[in-house]
Design an enzyme around this catalytic site. Structure first.
Site, short mmCIF file in Angstrom:
data_model
loop_
_atom_site.label_atom_id
_atom_site.label_comp_id
_atom_site.label_asym_id
_atom_site.label_seq_id
_atom_site.Cartn_x
_atom_site.Cartn_y
_atom_site.Cartn_z
N SER A 131 0.81 -1.21 0.00
CA SER A 131 0.00 0.00 0.00
C SER A 131 0.85 1.27 0.00
O SER A 131 1.94 1.31 0.57
CB SER A 131 -0.93 0.02 1.22
OG SER A 131 -1.89 -1.01 1.15
N SER A 163 2.74 -3.09 8.25
CA SER A 163 2.82 -3.73 9.57
C SER A 163 4.20 -4.32 9.79
O SER A 163 4.80 -4.91 8.87
CB SER A 163 1.77 -4.84 9.68
OG SER A 163 0.47 -4.32 9.53
N GLU A 246 -3.26 -14.63 1.61
CA GLU A 246 -3.27 -13.80 2.81
C GLU A 246 -4.66 -13.68 3.41
O GLU A 246 -4.84 -13.70 4.63
CB GLU A 246 -2.73 -12.41 2.47
CG GLU A 246 -2.66 -11.47 3.67
CD GLU A 246 -2.31 -10.05 3.28
OE1 GLU A 246 -1.96 -9.27 4.19
OE2 GLU A 246 -2.39 -9.71 2.09
N GLU A 370 -15.11 -3.05 0.42
CA GLU A 370 -15.74 -2.62 -0.82
C GLU A 370 -15.06 -3.25 -2.03
O GLU A 370 -15.71 -3.70 -2.98
CB GLU A 370 -15.71 -1.09 -0.93
CG GLU A 370 -16.61 -0.37 0.06
CD GLU A 370 -16.01 -0.26 1.45
OE1 GLU A 370 -16.72 0.14 2.37
OE2 GLU A 370 -14.81 -0.58 1.61
#
Length: 384
Positions: A131, A163, A246, A370
């Protein structure tokens, strides 16, 4: 496809062994590795090594890669018990569930020799460089670039929501190496050491606690041909597999179910005095736990044949995300009714609060809900 949800004759014994191991090795008030207390991370690292020594960390990996060659269902038991007990493996699930298997499928022999043994021994932490500030759910719009420089590349750009970046030794990095007619073209995966010059990690404080979220900046970080996973420019195809693995790799329904089942025991005589509507909500959440579990098993049954169907993973992801948030609401209301001041009740309230904190990020982690709905819709349209 017919799926045997009994998971084989050895599953029950394995589950009992894992629960006993957690009881022996992990403190009862453990709520995860990534807290303000450094001792929690050390507990997880030590527990990982214990699992590895007993052949339980990468149970379903092939023996030549440090595993035990067990079935995917036995590995699922491990996933369920680990997540149910607040993931005492720490960040190792990332390496075990999808980084390692992806390197097995797409890596060179040299990459497999270099990276798989440390994962199987529980010695290395990976982070995921996907991301970006302007490329989250629309990951293919990423701007981090890798430009050719002699026999390698120079990587520049920024990643966000990464993370474990502050403690990871390696990054599974997606960068743009060229531009094509479609934005999904020209993306390449690099296996990058976090110690490389030019990498800066900036923690992002949040209600999830330290270490979960970070910004990572790449300033002309040099990578070589040996760091490329798969084919240059073909990273998007690999990423689709990664995300499918994942999204089912964390057995989130297992923690929901464990907390729900603990509630009547913690409340004792108070349980029957709870509002009928609240107890009905509790029952409904248990049904939803079983639904999410069966959806996960369906995806795993397909993946065990070597196929990856992102639409199935999306359906599971939608169900388990809704379960996370709906169960957190019910459990929080139940926890406010637990008035006893003993250790067990205090641990239950803290565990419920931790669960609630996590669910606030669950609708965007690993792709927003979404986007999962769009992916599922596309899959259904393609099949019709």
């Amino acid at each position: 496809m017919t799926v045997d949800f009994r998971m084989g004759p050895d599953a029950a014994g394995l589950r009992d062994d894992l629960r006993q191991l957690v009881a022996d090795e992990v403190p009862p008030d453990f709520l995860g590795a990534f807290t303000d207390d450094p001792a929690d991370l050390e507990i997880a690292q030590r527990f990982c090594r214990t699992l590895a020594e007993r052949g339980l960390l990468c149970l379903a990996w092939p023996e030549e890669f440090g595993g035990a060659g067990a079935s995917v269902w036995e590995q699922t038991v491990v996933r369920e018990e680990m997540w149910a007990h607040h993931e005492p493996r720490g960040a190792q699930y990332m390496g075990v569930n999808w980084v390692g298997p992806t390197i097995m499928r797409h890596g060179t022999e040299e990459q497999q020799r270099r990276h798989l043994p440390p994962i199987a021994r529980g010695e290395v932490i990976w982070c995921q460089g996907f991301s970006e500030p302007d490329a989250g759910s629309d990951l293919a719009s990423l701007r981090t670039s890798a430009r050719r420089d002699g026999d390698g590349w120079l990587v520049s750009g920024q990643k966000i929501w990464t993370s474990y970046a502050s403690m990871a030794q390696w990054c599974f990095l997606l960068a743009r190496t060229s531009r094509g007619e479609k934005k999904q073209q020209g993306l390449t995966i690099f296996l990058v050491p976090m110690s490389a010059p030019g990498i800066e990690v900036r923690p992002i404080r949040s209600i999830l606690g330290p270490h979960h979220l970070n910004e990572v900046f790449f300033d002309d970080v040099r990578v070589t041909e040996a760091d490329v996973l798969g084919t240059v420019g073909d990273g998007w195809r690999v990423v689709q597999e990664v995300l499918a693995f994942e999204r089912v790799g964390i057995a989130r329904y297992a923690r929901c179910e464990r907390l729900l089942l603990a509630a009547p025991e913690v409340l004792g005589d108070q349980w029957e005095r709870l509002p009928e509507q609240l107890r009905a909500g509790w029952s409904r959440m248990l049904v939803h736990c079983r639904r999410a579990r069966l959806l996960a098993y369906r995806v795993l049954a397909v993946q065990s044949t070597g196929r990856v169907r992102p639409g199935d993973a999306a359906a599971y992801r939608i169900a388990v995300t809704r379960l996370d948030q709906d169960s957190a609401a019910v459990l929080t209301e139940i926890a406010t009714c637990a008035v006893a001041d003993d250790d067990r009740t205090r641990r239950f309230r803290r565990a419920v609060e931790d669960h609630w904190r996590y669910t606030n990020a669950s609708t965007v982690a690993s792709g927003s809900i979404e986007m999962q709905r769009i992916l599922l819709a596309r899959s259904l349209m393609a099949a019709s």
